[in-house]
Design a protein around this motif. Structure first.
Motif, short mmCIF file in Angstrom:
data_model
loop_
_atom_site.label_atom_id
_atom_site.label_comp_id
_atom_site.label_asym_id
_atom_site.label_seq_id
_atom_site.Cartn_x
_atom_site.Cartn_y
_atom_site.Cartn_z
N LEU A 105 -8.32 1.14 0.00
CA LEU A 105 -7.07 0.72 0.63
C LEU A 105 -7.38 -0.39 1.62
N THR A 106 -6.82 -1.55 1.38
CA THR A 106 -6.94 -2.67 2.30
C THR A 106 -5.53 -3.17 2.57
N PHE A 107 -5.09 -3.00 3.81
CA PHE A 107 -3.72 -3.37 4.14
C PHE A 107 -3.60 -3.70 5.62
N CYS A 120 -13.87 3.95 7.58
CA CYS A 120 -12.66 3.19 7.84
C CYS A 120 -12.87 2.24 9.01
N GLY A 121 -12.34 1.04 8.87
CA GLY A 121 -12.36 0.08 9.96
C GLY A 121 -10.95 -0.35 10.31
N ILE A 122 -10.75 -0.64 11.57
CA ILE A 122 -9.44 -1.03 12.08
C ILE A 122 -9.60 -2.34 12.84
N LEU A 123 -8.74 -3.29 12.58
CA LEU A 123 -8.74 -4.55 13.32
C LEU A 123 -7.33 -4.83 13.78
N ILE A 124 -7.13 -4.81 15.09
CA ILE A 124 -5.79 -5.00 15.66
C ILE A 124 -5.76 -6.33 16.42
N ILE A 152 -6.24 -2.34 8.31
CA ILE A 152 -7.00 -1.12 8.01
C ILE A 152 -7.73 -1.29 6.68
N GLY A 153 -9.01 -0.99 6.71
CA GLY A 153 -9.80 -0.94 5.50
C GLY A 153 -10.32 0.48 5.37
#
Length: 168
Positions: A64-66, A119-123, A139-140
């Motif tokens: 999931l990449t979104f 999981c990685g998060i970039l905000i 989110i990846g």
């Protein structure tokens, strides 16, 4: 909150895609406007981003990449970490319902299962005066990938970890 959902086959980065979308004068994708919350989901990212110069490896169609574009109201810029906390805790709780092993947050932007990153998060926030005007939450989430070819030291996916089995 309602979201306009956009599916794309490939992009370099869903965060970048939303930044470009947000800067266009014609935002009329299926009735979207400057206040519409949007989720863009990609089957494949060619250059998914992490913090700093880090990249996110994701095999085509396996994960999931979104990214989500939201417009929070009344959150001062000096409290932007609250968004990170909310997103991280929600992801951690969701994943824990699918995985036997302990799921935990590695602050500020990673979700780990044991000692492996799942999981990685970039905000990214855009400010208007002292408040957050727009927020892009990328989110990846590694779901079905079993082989990781990058030099990332510790990736894992939901598929690699034993899922919780429930009976109906």
């Amino acid at each position: 909150m309602e979201f306009k959902i956009v599916h794309i086959e490939e992009t370099d980065s869903t965060n970048r895609w939303l930044r470009s979308f947000g800067s266009k004068e014609d935002r009329n994708i299926g009735g979207a406007n400057s206040e519409t919350s949007i989720v863009v989901v990609a089957d494949y990212q060619t250059a998914g981003k992490g913090c700093g110069t880090n990249t996110w490896e994701s095999e085509r169609g396996k994960n999931l990449t979104f990214s989500m574009l939201i417009h929070p109201k009344g959150i001062p810029a000096n409290q932007q970490f609250h968004i990170t906390e909310i997103v991280s805790v929600a992801l951690c709780k969701m994943l824990q319902s699918y995985i036997y092993n302990k799921v935990e947050i590695k602050w500020p932007n990673d979700i780990y299962v044991d000692d492996k990153k799942i999981c990685g998060i970039l905000i990214e926030n855009r400010l208007q005066r002292t408040d957050i005007k727009d927020c892009i939450i990328g989110i990846g989430l590694n779901v079905n990938q079993t082989v990781f070819k990058s030099d990332a030291p510790n990736p894992v996916s939901i598929r690699v970890r034993k899922p919780i089995l429930t009976s109906c």
